[in-house]
Design a protein around this motif. Structure first.
Motif, PDB file in Angstrom:
ATOM      1  N   LEU A 196     -13.296  -1.034  -7.293  1.00  0.00           N
ATOM      2  CA  LEU A 196     -12.546   0.215  -7.144  1.00  0.00           C
ATOM      3  C   LEU A 196     -11.059  -0.112  -7.145  1.00  0.00           C
ATOM      4  CD1 LEU A 196     -13.262   3.020  -4.591  1.00  0.00           C
ATOM      5  CD2 LEU A 196     -11.021   1.965  -4.616  1.00  0.00           C
ATOM      6  N   SER A 197     -10.279   0.721  -7.797  1.00  0.00           N
ATOM      7  CA  SER A 197      -8.826   0.579  -7.727  1.00  0.00           C
ATOM      8  C   SER A 197      -8.211   1.944  -7.467  1.00  0.00           C
ATOM      9  CB  SER A 197      -8.289  -0.011  -9.038  1.00  0.00           C
ATOM     10  OG  SER A 197      -6.886  -0.163  -8.942  1.00  0.00           O
ATOM     11  N   ASN A 198      -7.484   2.054  -6.387  1.00  0.00           N
ATOM     12  CA  ASN A 198      -6.773   3.290  -6.092  1.00  0.00           C
ATOM     13  C   ASN A 198      -5.457   3.284  -6.851  1.00  0.00           C
ATOM     14  OD1 ASN A 198      -8.615   4.466  -4.223  1.00  0.00           O
ATOM     15  ND2 ASN A 198      -7.981   2.936  -2.722  1.00  0.00           N
ATOM     16  N   MET A 199      -5.219   4.364  -7.569  1.00  0.00           N
ATOM     17  CA  MET A 199      -4.026   4.460  -8.434  1.00  0.00           C
ATOM     18  C   MET A 199      -3.249   5.712  -8.044  1.00  0.00           C
ATOM     19  SD  MET A 199      -1.938   4.325 -10.992  1.00  0.00           S
ATOM     20  CE  MET A 199      -1.004   5.824 -11.254  1.00  0.00           C
ATOM     21  N   GLY A 200      -2.120   5.492  -7.359  1.00  0.00           N
ATOM     22  CA  GLY A 200      -1.221   6.600  -7.089  1.00  0.00           C
ATOM     23  C   GLY A 200      -1.609   7.472  -5.913  1.00  0.00           C
ATOM     24  N   LEU A 201      -0.933   8.589  -5.810  1.00  0.00           N
ATOM     25  CA  LEU A 201      -0.971   9.408  -4.603  1.00  0.00           C
ATOM     26  C   LEU A 201      -2.329  10.036  -4.349  1.00  0.00           C
ATOM     27  CD1 LEU A 201       2.526  11.160  -4.848  1.00  0.00           C
ATOM     28  CD2 LEU A 201       1.846   9.179  -3.471  1.00  0.00           C
ATOM     29  N   ASP A 202      -2.926  10.677  -5.366  1.00  0.00           N
ATOM     30  CA  ASP A 202      -4.197  11.367  -5.127  1.00  0.00           C
ATOM     31  C   ASP A 202      -5.299  10.393  -4.726  1.00  0.00           C
ATOM     32  OD1 ASP A 202      -3.175  13.867  -5.514  1.00  0.00           O
ATOM     33  OD2 ASP A 202      -4.281  14.302  -7.370  1.00  0.00           O
ATOM     34  N   ALA A 203      -5.192   9.144  -5.155  1.00  0.00           N
ATOM     35  CA  ALA A 203      -6.195   8.140  -4.771  1.00  0.00           C
ATOM     36  C   ALA A 203      -5.859   7.493  -3.433  1.00  0.00           C
ATOM     37  CB  ALA A 203      -6.309   7.074  -5.851  1.00  0.00           C
ATOM     38  N   GLY A 204      -4.691   7.793  -2.892  1.00  0.00           N
ATOM     39  CA  GLY A 204      -4.316   7.230  -1.596  1.00  0.00           C
ATOM     40  C   GLY A 204      -3.930   5.770  -1.661  1.00  0.00           C
ATOM     41  N   GLN A 205      -3.387   5.335  -2.795  1.00  0.00           N
ATOM     42  CA  GLN A 205      -2.967   3.928  -2.900  1.00  0.00           C
ATOM     43  C   GLN A 205      -1.938   3.617  -1.823  1.00  0.00           C
ATOM     44  OE1 GLN A 205      -1.501   2.702  -6.767  1.00  0.00           O
ATOM     45  NE2 GLN A 205      -0.895   0.679  -6.019  1.00  0.00           N
ATOM     46  N   GLU A 206      -2.249   2.622  -1.005  1.00  0.00           N
ATOM     47  CA  GLU A 206      -1.370   2.274   0.116  1.00  0.00           C
ATOM     48  C   GLU A 206      -0.429   1.130  -0.220  1.00  0.00           C
ATOM     49  OE1 GLU A 206      -3.983   1.344   3.335  1.00  0.00           O
ATOM     50  OE2 GLU A 206      -4.486   3.443   3.730  1.00  0.00           O
ATOM     51  N   VAL A 207      -0.926   0.156  -0.959  1.00  0.00           N
ATOM     52  CA  VAL A 207      -0.116  -1.036  -1.246  1.00  0.00           C
ATOM     53  C   VAL A 207       0.313  -1.000  -2.716  1.00  0.00           C
ATOM     54  CG1 VAL A 207      -0.042  -3.551  -1.246  1.00  0.00           C
ATOM     55  CG2 VAL A 207      -1.346  -2.349   0.515  1.00  0.00           C
ATOM     56  N   PRO A 208       1.625  -0.999  -2.973  1.00  0.00           N
ATOM     57  CA  PRO A 208       2.106  -0.825  -4.350  1.00  0.00           C
ATOM     58  C   PRO A 208       2.182  -2.129  -5.142  1.00  0.00           C
ATOM     59  CG  PRO A 208       3.966  -0.778  -2.862  1.00  0.00           C
ATOM     60  CD  PRO A 208       2.734  -0.932  -1.996  1.00  0.00           C
ATOM     61  N   HIS A 209       1.087  -2.869  -5.083  1.00  0.00           N
ATOM     62  CA  HIS A 209       0.877  -4.026  -5.976  1.00  0.00           C
ATOM     63  C   HIS A 209      -0.562  -3.852  -6.459  1.00  0.00           C
ATOM     64  CE1 HIS A 209       1.446  -8.446  -7.119  1.00  0.00           C
ATOM     65  NE2 HIS A 209       0.157  -8.222  -7.362  1.00  0.00           N
ATOM     66  N   PHE A 210      -0.755  -3.743  -7.794  1.00  0.00           N
ATOM     67  CA  PHE A 210      -2.082  -3.459  -8.344  1.00  0.00           C
ATOM     68  C   PHE A 210      -3.143  -4.359  -7.711  1.00  0.00           C
ATOM     69  CE2 PHE A 210      -5.029  -4.530 -12.022  1.00  0.00           C
ATOM     70  CZ  PHE A 210      -5.906  -3.507 -11.726  1.00  0.00           C
ATOM     71  N   HIS A 211      -4.257  -3.758  -7.322  1.00  0.00           N
ATOM     72  CA  HIS A 211      -5.345  -4.524  -6.739  1.00  0.00           C
ATOM     73  C   HIS A 211      -6.661  -3.841  -7.019  1.00  0.00           C
ATOM     74  CE1 HIS A 211      -3.737  -1.762  -3.694  1.00  0.00           C
ATOM     75  NE2 HIS A 211      -4.983  -1.605  -3.263  1.00  0.00           N
ATOM     76  N   VAL A 212      -7.696  -4.661  -7.099  1.00  0.00           N
ATOM     77  CA  VAL A 212      -9.068  -4.181  -7.255  1.00  0.00           C
ATOM     78  C   VAL A 212      -9.845  -4.574  -6.007  1.00  0.00           C
ATOM     79  CG1 VAL A 212     -11.214  -4.522  -8.545  1.00  0.00           C
ATOM     80  CG2 VAL A 212      -9.059  -4.192  -9.765  1.00  0.00           C
ATOM     81  N   HIS A 213     -10.514  -3.583  -5.420  1.00  0.00           N
ATOM     82  CA  HIS A 213     -11.410  -3.844  -4.302  1.00  0.00           C
ATOM     83  C   HIS A 213     -12.776  -4.248  -4.854  1.00  0.00           C
ATOM     84  CE1 HIS A 213      -8.970  -1.476  -1.223  1.00  0.00           C
ATOM     85  NE2 HIS A 213      -8.491  -0.991  -2.352  1.00  0.00           N
ATOM     86  N   ILE A 214     -13.401  -5.243  -4.250  1.00  0.00           N
ATOM     87  CA  ILE A 214     -14.808  -5.573  -4.516  1.00  0.00           C
ATOM     88  C   ILE A 214     -15.567  -5.302  -3.222  1.00  0.00           C
ATOM     89  CG2 ILE A 214     -16.493  -7.334  -5.102  1.00  0.00           C
ATOM     90  CD1 ILE A 214     -14.292  -8.866  -6.553  1.00  0.00           C
ATOM     91  N   PHE A 215     -16.565  -4.411  -3.317  1.00  0.00           N
ATOM     92  CA  PHE A 215     -17.417  -4.095  -2.172  1.00  0.00           C
ATOM     93  C   PHE A 215     -18.831  -4.577  -2.449  1.00  0.00           C
ATOM     94  CE2 PHE A 215     -14.367  -0.526  -2.465  1.00  0.00           C
ATOM     95  CZ  PHE A 215     -13.760  -0.624  -1.226  1.00  0.00           C
ATOM     96  N   GLY A 216     -19.509  -5.088  -1.435  1.00  0.00           N
ATOM     97  CA  GLY A 216     -20.898  -5.486  -1.611  1.00  0.00           C
ATOM     98  C   GLY A 216     -21.514  -5.882  -0.295  1.00  0.00           C
TER      99      GLY A 216
END
Ligand code: AMP
Length: 126
Positions: free
Chosen positions: A95-115
């Protein structure tokens, strides 16, 4: 310049500081293109963040501005990290949050891996 509505890249953001090793992180992978470390506030049994080494504000900025080598190297790192964490067979979510509607908190591109467990629905429904 970044292509999103977000402010220009801020080299003082928390992930830039982790890249420079100014603050600690539980690093699980590093290569020429990416750094991966455990999220400080895990939302699943396994919750790892993968960030590019370059200064990109967001997914949109990365896609528009990064070199092909950076893009390929980064996404290969995402898959390699998930595999190394033992998530390939049971499955995982990125998952990657992009911008305001996604609630991106940290302004350095990142991908979350959940499992680490069945992850349920793709997105919360209002
Ligand atoms: P996002 O909302 O996609 O920008 O997610 C930012 C993520 O960064 C959140 O899941 C935070 O828990 C995580 N985070 C913030 N600070 C740190 C830190 N110092 N080390 C590891 N993860 C962090």
């Amino acid at each position: 310049m970044p292509v999103t509505g977000l402010p220009p890249y801020d080299p003082a953001n928390i992930f830039a500081r982790i890249l420079r090793r100014e603050i600690p992180a539980k690093v699980v992978h590093e290569d020429d293109f990416a750094l991966a470390f455990h999220d400080i506030n895990p939302q699943a049994p396994v919750h790892v963040l993968v960030i590019p080494k370059g200064a990109y504000v967001s997914q949109a900025d990365f896609a528009a501005q990064a070199s092909e080598a950076e893009i390929v190297g980064f996404w290969r790192a995402v898959a390699a990290v998930a595999k190394a964490l033992g998530l390939e067979a049971p499955g995982y979510r990125t998952l990657s949050n992009m911008g305001l509607d996604a609630g991106q908190e940290v302004p350095h591109f990142h991908v979350h891996i959940f499992g680490g467990k069945p992850l349920g629905r793709m997105i919360a429904v209002d």
